[in-house]
Scaffold this motif. Sequence first.
Motif, mmCIF file in Angstrom:
data_model
loop_
_atom_site.group_PDB
_atom_site.id
_atom_site.type_symbol
_atom_site.label_atom_id
_atom_site.label_comp_id
_atom_site.label_asym_id
_atom_site.label_seq_id
_atom_site.Cartn_x
_atom_site.Cartn_y
_atom_site.Cartn_z
ATOM 1 N N ASP A 163 0.834 -1.210 0.000
ATOM 2 C CA ASP A 163 0.000 0.000 0.000
ATOM 3 C C ASP A 163 0.867 1.257 0.000
ATOM 4 O O ASP A 163 0.537 2.248 -0.674
ATOM 5 C CB ASP A 163 -0.929 -0.007 1.214
ATOM 6 N N GLN A 166 2.137 2.034 -3.428
ATOM 7 C CA GLN A 166 1.083 2.654 -4.234
ATOM 8 C C GLN A 166 0.888 4.118 -3.855
ATOM 9 O O GLN A 166 0.760 4.990 -4.732
ATOM 10 C CB GLN A 166 -0.229 1.878 -4.030
ATOM 11 N N GLU A 170 1.619 7.247 -6.438
ATOM 12 C CA GLU A 170 0.565 8.173 -6.867
ATOM 13 C C GLU A 170 0.859 9.595 -6.410
ATOM 14 O O GLU A 170 0.625 10.560 -7.151
ATOM 15 C CB GLU A 170 -0.787 7.711 -6.333
#
Length: 582
Positions: A163, A166, A170
Amino acid sequence: MSDDKQLSPVEHIKLASNYLRGTIADGLADELTGSIAEDDTQLTKFHGFYQQDDRDLRSERKTSKLEPHYQFMLRLRLPAGVVTGEQWLAIDELAHKYANGTLRLTTRQTFQYHGVLKKHLRPLLQAAYQVGVDARGACGDVNRNVMAGAHPELSAVHREVHDWSQRISEHLAWKSRAYEEIFLEQPAAGEDHEPIYGTSYLPRKFKIAIAVPPENDVDVFANDIGLIAIVDNGELVGFNVAIGGGMGSTHGEPATYPRLGSVIGFATPEATLAVVEELVKIQRDHGDRENRKHARFKYTIDDHGIDWIHEQLDTRAGIRLEPAREYRFDRNGDPLGWRRSDDGRWHLTLFIENGRIADFDDAGFHRGQYPGPSGYKLMTGLRELAKIHKGHIRLTGNHNVIIADVDEADKPAIEELVAHYGLDDGSRYSTLRHSAMACVAFPTCGLAMAESERYLPSLITKFEAVMADAGLSDDSIVVRMTGCPNGCARPFLGEIGFVGKAPGKYNLYLGAAHDGSRLNKLYRENIGEDEILAELTPIIERYAEERDDGESFGDFVVRTGIIAETTEGRFFHDNVGSPEPA
């Protein structure tokens, strides 16, 4: 930023690009050439691809008065290297439809396509987008694919680390709509703004990785920012922050050197994203925009010092890191075969030599130069696994594939396909081969000075004989090879490292740590295969006879004075070529 007169040519291109648009769209529409405009080749990197040509065909095409056989290498953005079976199948299909029919797993946990023609760039990227994958920021002067540990002994921690990869990816992705407009053909939407990068983006590429001790499978110290997960009673409590790693250097220029990250403190989960962003901004504002060979974060740090970094974090954002926590790494490779995580699920790591996925047969890719028996249907086997696998598939930082999250009841079906296609779960090839890694080099990389992917397998075969004669067939020595000193396969972290100098000639490096925590050093310069074997054979024989219990090859050559220890990147070129003591 330096004043306008001091900016490198690439900086001018970025500033004039209208947020990375340039004239790329016009170049894609020009059917008279397979290439795009020279300035645009700097901008397309931000969109995930490099212009190349087939160097094996250069002379022939020049003689025939044809332009070079232009093609593109396209790299996907894939934080932590995780895909579903459905995504794998789509990515595989695109390789056959729009590229050369192979896939290349990279050392940053993603896929590369080779041999993509200009007319196929847009349809490939649009098809990838349909299955949730893009190429935004996979290359260029921005943060690139965020890596994360791939081997989940602690499943909950591994999910958190994924996580984090990610979130960081982003958060640091560039925000211009140029990618959507040019390649996805979406309409313009509002005014562009780059809140983190500004109009000049970063001075050079930027890399981030997250490791979960005791596995250093991402070579965390080779990154501009390395986050080392600190786990207490099975819970992720934060990260040690290492900064300033980077592998690239230039032959004959001692002011350039590889460097490993320096651990500067500990960040709680609540502070981590702010720490990462501010470190990126420090490099944005203070990195060298005049000399690209001096533009990586490692040089900014060595020019100013670690204390200066702490001062910048404090004065710019009020960030004060806690003292670093204790951790330990055991190795920087991949454990092959089946492993079970604490949630009861199984994970099968398969060896992919040098990351090249293809079906190898008499007419196949690299046949005659690449090992592997006739009829080794690697690509087909992985495709069949993706069709039946219910969990995720993970790419590792060492060119390998993990069939992850397998329930006990589903293991037999996976094992049947692995056996049927002869896929390597650690039993097919030697431990030495499993520990080796090469970059792409010829025929497509424009920077290559020597072979790498096409040559290392045959050199390993010769090393295997030397290891067997020394009684070391089951021992692991980390071997890395690149066709140039830019460091794509992290050669300066090889216990034995080869860096291309000219066709058939390599610089030989020795002495990196087996866990990725120490650089190697130049031992012999500009030597060919016969000299390589002549140099290494007696050292390997001596290692077999004189090593301490559990001592790695890299530690042995340093302890016995065969090569000097590299304690910091700044000292990489010191005491080069230390002779073996009598």
